[in-house]
Design a protein around this motif. Sequence first.
Motif, PDB file in Angstrom:
ATOM      1  N   LYS B 348       0.838  -1.201   0.000  1.00 60.63           N
ATOM      2  CA  LYS B 348       0.000   0.000   0.000  1.00 60.63           C
ATOM      3  C   LYS B 348       0.875   1.253   0.000  1.00 60.63           C
ATOM      4  O   LYS B 348       0.579   2.248  -0.666  1.00 60.63           O
ATOM      5  N   LEU B 349       1.929   1.189   0.801  1.00 60.20           N
ATOM      6  CA  LEU B 349       2.826   2.331   0.938  1.00 60.20           C
ATOM      7  C   LEU B 349       3.580   2.574  -0.384  1.00 60.20           C
ATOM      8  O   LEU B 349       3.688   3.716  -0.843  1.00 60.20           O
ATOM      9  N   GLN B 350       4.096   1.489  -0.973  1.00 62.21           N
ATOM     10  CA  GLN B 350       4.770   1.613  -2.274  1.00 62.21           C
ATOM     11  C   GLN B 350       3.797   2.240  -3.270  1.00 62.21           C
ATOM     12  O   GLN B 350       4.142   3.166  -3.996  1.00 62.21           O
ATOM     13  N   ASN B 351       2.597   1.729  -3.295  1.00 60.82           N
ATOM     14  CA  ASN B 351       1.593   2.177  -4.246  1.00 60.82           C
ATOM     15  C   ASN B 351       1.260   3.656  -4.092  1.00 60.82           C
ATOM     16  O   ASN B 351       1.188   4.401  -5.071  1.00 60.82           O
ATOM     17  N   VAL B 352       1.102   4.107  -2.861  1.00 61.08           N
ATOM     18  CA  VAL B 352       0.706   5.505  -2.666  1.00 61.08           C
ATOM     19  C   VAL B 352       1.806   6.439  -3.182  1.00 61.08           C
ATOM     20  O   VAL B 352       1.516   7.488  -3.767  1.00 61.08           O
ATOM     21  N   PHE B 353       3.061   6.036  -3.023  1.00 60.08           N
ATOM     22  CA  PHE B 353       4.134   6.915  -3.506  1.00 60.08           C
ATOM     23  C   PHE B 353       4.286   6.837  -5.020  1.00 60.08           C
ATOM     24  O   PHE B 353       4.662   7.826  -5.665  1.00 60.08           O
ATOM     25  N   GLN B 354       3.983   5.684  -5.620  1.00 59.11           N
ATOM     26  CA  GLN B 354       3.963   5.604  -7.079  1.00 59.11           C
ATOM     27  C   GLN B 354       2.882   6.534  -7.643  1.00 59.11           C
ATOM     28  O   GLN B 354       3.138   7.295  -8.588  1.00 59.11           O
ATOM     29  N   VAL B 355       1.709   6.465  -7.067  1.00 55.61           N
ATOM     30  CA  VAL B 355       0.596   7.300  -7.532  1.00 55.61           C
ATOM     31  C   VAL B 355       0.916   8.787  -7.333  1.00 55.61           C
ATOM     32  O   VAL B 355       0.705   9.611  -8.230  1.00 55.61           O
ATOM     33  N   LEU B 356       1.442   9.104  -6.158  1.00 57.07           N
ATOM     34  CA  LEU B 356       1.794  10.500  -5.878  1.00 57.07           C
ATOM     35  C   LEU B 356       2.834  11.008  -6.871  1.00 57.07           C
ATOM     36  O   LEU B 356       2.687  12.099  -7.453  1.00 57.07           O
ATOM     37  N   ASP B 357       3.890  10.230  -7.084  1.00 57.65           N
ATOM     38  CA  ASP B 357       4.973  10.637  -7.979  1.00 57.65           C
ATOM     39  C   ASP B 357       4.425  10.855  -9.389  1.00 57.65           C
ATOM     40  O   ASP B 357       4.762  11.847 -10.044  1.00 57.65           O
ATOM     41  N   GLN B 358       3.597   9.953  -9.863  1.00 57.86           N
ATOM     42  CA  GLN B 358       3.017  10.043 -11.200  1.00 57.86           C
ATOM     43  C   GLN B 358       2.201  11.335 -11.346  1.00 57.86           C
ATOM     44  O   GLN B 358       2.353  12.073 -12.318  1.00 57.86           O
ATOM     45  N   LYS B 359       1.417  11.634 -10.361  1.00 60.51           N
ATOM     46  CA  LYS B 359       0.561  12.826 -10.424  1.00 60.51           C
ATOM     47  C   LYS B 359       1.394  14.112 -10.358  1.00 60.51           C
ATOM     48  O   LYS B 359       1.078  15.102 -11.019  1.00 60.51           O
ATOM     49  N   LEU B 360       2.439  14.087  -9.536  1.00 59.18           N
ATOM     50  CA  LEU B 360       3.297  15.279  -9.431  1.00 59.18           C
ATOM     51  C   LEU B 360       4.042  15.501 -10.746  1.00 59.18           C
ATOM     52  O   LEU B 360       4.185  16.628 -11.218  1.00 59.18           O
ATOM     53  N   ARG B 361       4.529  14.406 -11.304  1.00 52.95           N
ATOM     54  CA  ARG B 361       5.241  14.491 -12.577  1.00 52.95           C
ATOM     55  C   ARG B 361       4.357  15.166 -13.638  1.00 52.95           C
ATOM     56  O   ARG B 361       4.786  16.089 -14.321  1.00 52.95           O
ATOM     57  N   GLU B 362       3.121  14.697 -13.736  1.00 53.72           N
ATOM     58  CA  GLU B 362       2.180  15.290 -14.695  1.00 53.72           C
ATOM     59  C   GLU B 362       1.929  16.772 -14.399  1.00 53.72           C
ATOM     60  O   GLU B 362       1.933  17.605 -15.293  1.00 53.72           O
TER      61      GLU B 362
END
Lengths: 366, 366
Positions: B348-362
């Motif tokens: 869950k923790l890995q996932n939340v940071f993947q999602v966050l990073d993706q959104k910030l990148r965009e």
Amino acid sequence: MGAQKTLLQAFNQTTYQVAGHSKRDIRQLQRIFQEVDGDLAADVYGSGEVIDNFQNKMAKYLGKESAVFFPSGTMAQQIAMRIWCDAKGIRKVAYHPLCHLEIHEEDGLRKLHQIEPVLLADKDRVISLADVLGMNEEIACLLLELPQREIGGQLPPYEELEAISHYCREKGIRLHMDGARLLETLPYYQKTAAEVCALFDSVYISVYKGIGGIAGAILAGDAAFTKEAIVWKRRHGGDLISLYPYIIPADVCFEARKDKFAEYYEQAKELAGLYNQCHGISTRPTVPVSNMFHVHISLPKERLEPILLAVCEETGVGLSHYVREVDEATSYYEVSLGDRYATIPKEKLQNVFQVLDQKLREALQA
Amino acid sequence: MGAQKTLLQAFNQTTYQVAGHSKRDIRQLQRIFQEVDGDLAADVYGSGEVIDNFQNKMAKYLGKESAVFFPSGTMAQQIAMRIWCDAKGIRKVAYHPLCHLEIHEEDGLRKLHQIEPVLLADKDRVISLADVLGMNEEIACLLLELPQREIGGQLPPYEELEAISHYCREKGIRLHMDGARLLETLPYYQKTAAEVCALFDSVYISVYKGIGGIAGAILAGDAAFTKEAIVWKRRHGGDLISLYPYIIPADVCFEARKDKFAEYYEQAKELAGLYNQCHGISTRPTVPVSNMFHVHISLPKERLEPILLAVCEETGVGLSHYVREVDEATSYYEVSLGDRYATIPKEKLQNVFQVLDQKLREALQA
């Protein structure tokens, strides 16, 4: 020390106690919180449903625009004095020589707010209109305590209160109520809280005396006043992250007891009558005007203590857990009627006063 | 307002939250008091087993002669400043520009105690020995906050702390610790609380931050200091008839968490590492020195909020319930590690940071 401790111990072992609501133990909090929905959010620095709702309820009950929950009356009242002094640019307030601010607060009003009090009236009577008219000094605020606790809970006649209020408004003097025991006065005055409060610019009430909560106070007034009071509450260190451990008990106890003060008042008159029939005892006032009175006994503290202790042990009924010295020949204690009184069987009560009277008679003849 | 409220709502609906111990609801108090013996007597105006035992325990833990329980740190620290100023006859103390007394207390120190602060160091770093040596003004007391909360919980090197303490003792300057989060610093310093406190004349710690109680504070020092502090506590309106609703949770939570701060510290370093891998994010400090850090993000508040909200809804994990503005291009929020972190499944923790990073990148490319 030894004797006093023993009276307290004997008192704590009695089956019935005449004054107060209940023992001050953790169970009080446990019982109250058992009934509360655990999902209820904590208040956070003065915000949130739990604090808003209680403040609004108390503002309405007191007939004021706004009310603020404080951890203590000491804090609430010093702040009220400060706000009225700042507004008028005068660092002087008037109050009774036995006012809480004068004798129980380690001089906080002077040391924290540089406010000088003008003491009105003699120690053994309440402030009268004549005292107020006779004041020579200019003050920002007059504080009246209803009832005057340290002299057994005395009250001015209501008409005198109205006249003092009228005079203060004319002269631009703010009138503040130390209403720690305001609800306790309403059956005697035959007024609502809002009617009495309408005579005052600001009002403090305690939530743990007659109301019987754990700790805390309400300060009420107009919205500009309470807005300032909230700033001062933070300065004093009273804006805790969460006050719900006091607010919820205050609310539960207010609802449970707000309509019981007439009963406590009638019981106080009955109990004072029983005391006044005993040798060497007189209550102050003779006939109570609230749920409280002081019991004055013509024996020195060290002779009265063993008598009260023996009464506890012989009857199983506790009259007082302490005695204070008035002078070398006289002592006293305070009685405030609460939930406990109604639980005592009538014959137990008769018996305890027979035993007390007999022992006092012997002691006074000795 | 609308957007921020929505982030809070989305956060409150997540299954997991990354920071803190638990929700601030009534259940916290209910759970703690369920386990307590109901016969335990309430403390009464600073006396009684429940307050004595906890004060003694904390004095011992902090290596000080005596400790006093206060309703708030605001009250405790102003009082410490006042005592040291009165002792020296100088109404000046020195502290950091982002000290709690300077930015969160509505100027109580000046308005109630007429004490003027001397601000040391820049806003973005902790007070150094050079700052202390370079002071031109005579002060009664130097206040150091460990860790410096408003800049993400930074700490001076321990040797520098020792040098400052040594200098203050030589110069007759009292050294006071704002140790709201003292326990949180011990794993980094690799010292006991008593070892760190030995460098200070007086110490305040909070019982509701890392310790996780409901509210309250401890002020510790030598017996003459705490004796004065108790008098001032009454003046401030902090000597409540009963403080057990805060003391018992403080005690229970202290016992439950006092040995968990090394774990929170390790988790903070891990979590900061995850944040620093994301586009447009840097934590302050880069590597935490306690259980806390600040997350700085290169997006304005109004653009970051909907991203954090979407992360809540997509992942079921709440990173923060609020965002604050640094400037027009940057925003931040604070993270303090507690019991919750260990309950989050790793994936869950890995996932939340993947999602966050993706959104910030965009967002940063837009």
